[in-house]
Motif scaffolding. Structure first.
Motif, short mmCIF file in Angstrom:
data_model
loop_
_atom_site.label_atom_id
_atom_site.label_comp_id
_atom_site.label_asym_id
_atom_site.label_seq_id
_atom_site.Cartn_x
_atom_site.Cartn_y
_atom_site.Cartn_z
N PRO A 32 39.00 40.42 37.64
CA PRO A 32 40.27 39.63 37.28
C PRO A 32 41.63 40.22 37.85
CG PRO A 32 38.91 40.41 35.39
CD PRO A 32 38.37 40.97 36.40
N ARG A 33 41.41 41.53 38.29
CA ARG A 33 42.69 42.24 38.86
C ARG A 33 42.69 42.09 40.29
NH1 ARG A 33 42.70 47.95 35.45
NH2 ARG A 33 44.58 48.21 36.54
N ILE A 34 41.79 41.88 40.92
CA ILE A 34 41.96 41.83 42.57
C ILE A 34 41.31 40.62 43.26
CG2 ILE A 34 42.10 44.22 42.75
CD1 ILE A 34 39.03 42.84 43.87
N ALA A 35 40.41 39.86 42.60
CA ALA A 35 39.79 38.73 43.42
C ALA A 35 40.67 37.70 43.77
CB ALA A 35 38.51 38.11 42.35
N HIS A 36 41.70 37.32 43.05
CA HIS A 36 42.56 36.38 43.37
C HIS A 36 43.64 36.74 44.53
CE1 HIS A 36 44.83 38.74 40.71
NE2 HIS A 36 45.73 38.42 41.00
N ARG A 37 43.49 38.09 44.91
CA ARG A 37 44.19 38.43 46.01
C ARG A 37 43.59 39.03 47.30
NH1 ARG A 37 47.33 43.61 43.28
NH2 ARG A 37 48.60 43.20 44.95
N VAL A 38 42.58 39.45 47.19
CA VAL A 38 41.66 39.84 48.27
C VAL A 38 40.25 39.36 48.34
CG1 VAL A 38 43.02 41.78 48.87
CG2 VAL A 38 41.08 42.32 47.55
N PRO A 39 39.26 39.15 49.18
CA PRO A 39 38.02 38.82 48.87
C PRO A 39 37.19 39.83 48.37
CG PRO A 39 38.39 39.11 51.03
CD PRO A 39 39.82 38.94 50.53
N TYR A 40 36.38 39.69 47.47
CA TYR A 40 35.56 40.82 46.77
C TYR A 40 33.94 40.59 46.94
CZ TYR A 40 33.98 43.36 42.78
OH TYR A 40 33.35 44.20 41.62
N VAL A 41 33.21 41.22 47.94
CA VAL A 41 31.72 40.98 47.78
C VAL A 41 30.97 42.24 47.09
CG1 VAL A 41 29.95 40.97 49.59
CG2 VAL A 41 32.11 40.11 50.04
N TYR A 42 30.64 41.60 45.95
CA TYR A 42 29.68 42.38 44.96
C TYR A 42 28.16 42.49 45.53
CZ TYR A 42 28.14 44.29 40.56
OH TYR A 42 27.76 45.08 39.67
N THR A 43 27.78 43.61 45.72
CA THR A 43 26.43 43.78 46.17
C THR A 43 25.41 44.17 45.37
OG1 THR A 43 26.34 46.37 47.12
CG2 THR A 43 27.70 44.57 48.47
N ALA A 44 25.64 44.49 43.99
CA ALA A 44 24.50 44.86 43.04
C ALA A 44 23.87 43.72 42.31
CB ALA A 44 25.08 45.83 41.85
N LEU A 45 22.45 43.90 42.32
CA LEU A 45 21.63 42.72 41.34
C LEU A 45 22.46 43.12 39.88
CD1 LEU A 45 20.01 44.56 38.95
CD2 LEU A 45 19.01 45.58 41.10
N TYR A 46 22.64 41.84 39.39
CA TYR A 46 23.48 41.82 38.23
C TYR A 46 23.00 40.67 37.24
CZ TYR A 46 26.15 37.51 39.16
OH TYR A 46 26.54 36.01 39.26
N GLU A 47 23.62 40.32 36.15
CA GLU A 47 22.88 39.60 35.14
C GLU A 47 23.25 38.02 35.17
OE1 GLU A 47 27.44 40.66 34.36
OE2 GLU A 47 25.35 41.84 34.89
N GLY A 48 23.89 37.66 36.26
CA GLY A 48 24.06 36.29 36.60
C GLY A 48 25.19 35.83 35.96
N GLY A 49 25.75 34.63 36.31
CA GLY A 49 26.98 33.85 35.85
C GLY A 49 28.24 34.32 36.26
N GLU A 50 28.61 35.09 37.13
CA GLU A 50 29.78 35.47 37.76
C GLU A 50 30.24 34.41 38.65
OE1 GLU A 50 32.88 36.59 38.07
OE2 GLU A 50 31.81 38.52 37.57
N ASP A 51 31.30 33.63 38.22
CA ASP A 51 31.98 32.64 38.88
C ASP A 51 33.57 32.72 39.09
OD1 ASP A 51 33.12 32.43 36.37
OD2 ASP A 51 32.08 30.16 36.06
#
Length: 370
Positions: free
Chosen positions: A104-123
């Motif tokens: 919420p603090r940076i994704a609207h300002r710079v692209p954020y590529v998250y590489t960890a396996l995770y629980e799903g649902g990130e939009d």
């Protein structure tokens, strides 16, 4: 060619000739066990991108950030780098609690590529994801172990934060659909040392499968305690977060009947994986930290970030998001494409064989969604 002899003051100064990327990965704590390979793999990718001319005519330069601290503190550090103009993108492996604080603090300002396996649902707009989610990683693995090994009663052991808890919620449904159930769940603080009470609960539950949702050295200590307790003789273990570094740290006597599911294993003997091994060994030598899925994900994170920026031709996050559906990149897992901001990929099931993984099969992902 780009310069690599920069001083510390130059490193942390905004420079229009440089595209700074915050590499957020664990330097300490339970996940610190695979931090070194995360950093080396990301640097290997950055060097590859720069040999090909960089990104938008600029040198891609990684700025390491310790992702093992309190989520709010990590997010504040990265946000400060964005505020100062030092970084124009973010990538790396870090736990979901950090991602939830950071996005919420940076994704609207710079692209954020998250590489960890995770629980799903990130939009969140501006967040792009390279790794596995429970529906395409855990669901088919549990189905297969129910069918082939007759696992009916699962016991969940996880760390106490969002990824294990939401993954376990999904696992209850997966177990039920294959005629089984989850007999018990335990969530432990990161850094847990004593697993004896958990092992006694597993023993009393009559579980024939343990779903491990533990991070790094916590999983290593659990494996050792599990074997010392003799539970490996009565129930198998399945982990969605178990790389080669964790396997070696556990030791061959602690990995009997241990399964792992992931999109990458170093033992996959295909052309892309073998090429990656060769590049890594040539750059860092044979004594470098072992390759595994978690380090490899950071390599892909850099490649995907570069591909997103090149396709959009701009640093504008809205334009990057609009162009993302046409983005693909080629790495150690072959040619991969984005769909709904998630990388579509093959997933495998492997069984521990001493200090390595024996890849048993590619899992059936029909019907899978992020």
């Amino acid at each position: 060619m780009f310069r690599h002899d920069l001083t510390a003051s130059e490193w942390f100064t905004a420079d229009d000739s440089v595209l700074g990327v915050a590499l957020v990965f664990p330097l300490q704590g339970p996940a610190g066990i695979f931090g070194p390979t995360c950093e080396l793999c990301a640097r290997l990718a950055a060097e590859e991108v720069n040999r090909d001319g960089g990104v938008l005519g600029r040198e891609l330069r990684l700025v390491p950030v310790d992702g093992s601290g309190a989520p709010g503190e990590v997010a504040g550090h990265v946000e400060a780098l964005v505020d100062l103009g030092v970084v124009q993108g973010v990538t790396g492996w870090h736990i979901s609690s950090v991602r939830q604080a950071l996005a919420p603090r940076i994704a609207h300002r710079v692209p954020y590529v998250y590489t960890a396996l995770y629980e799903g649902g990130e939009d969140t707009a501006g967040v792009f994801l390279t790794s596995e989610t429970p529906r395409d990683q855990l669901r088919p693995a549990m189905d297969l172990l129910a069918h082939e090994r007759g696992v009916r009663r699962w016991f969940v052991v996880g760390n106490d934060y969002v990824w294990p808890r939401r993954t376990a919620r999904a696992a209850r449904g997966y177990a039920h659909r294959s005629g089984g159930s989850v007999a018990g769940e335990v969530y432990l603080p990161l850094g847990t040392q004593d697993f004896e009470p958990v092992l006694r609960r597993i023993e009393r539950s009559d579980a024939d499968g343990v779903l491990m949702l533990l991070v790094g050295s916590d999983a290593v200590r659990f494996n050792r305690a599990f074997a010392a307790h003799g539970l490996h003789a009565r129930c198998l273990r399945l982990s969605t977060l178990m790389d080669e570094n964790m396997l070696m740290a556990s030791g061959p006597s602690a990995t009997q009947d241990l399964y792992s599911t992931a999109g990458f294993f170093a033992s996959l003997a295909n052309r892309d994986t073998l090429d990656f091994h060769g590049q890594y060994a040539a750059r860092y030598g044979v004594e470098a930290p072992a390759l595994g899925s978690l380090g490899e994900s950071c390599y892909e994170g850099v490649l995907l970030l570069a591909a997103l920026l090149k396709r959009a031709g701009t640093l504008d996050v809205s334009a990057i998001g609009a162009a993302a559906g046409a983005v693909s990149y080629e790495g150690p897992r072959g040619l991969l494409h984005l769909r709904d901001s998630h990388v579509r990929q093959r997933i495998y099931l492997a069984r521990a064989d001493g200090l390595d993984f024996d890849v048993l099969t590619e899992l059936d992902l029909r019907g899978a969604r992020p």
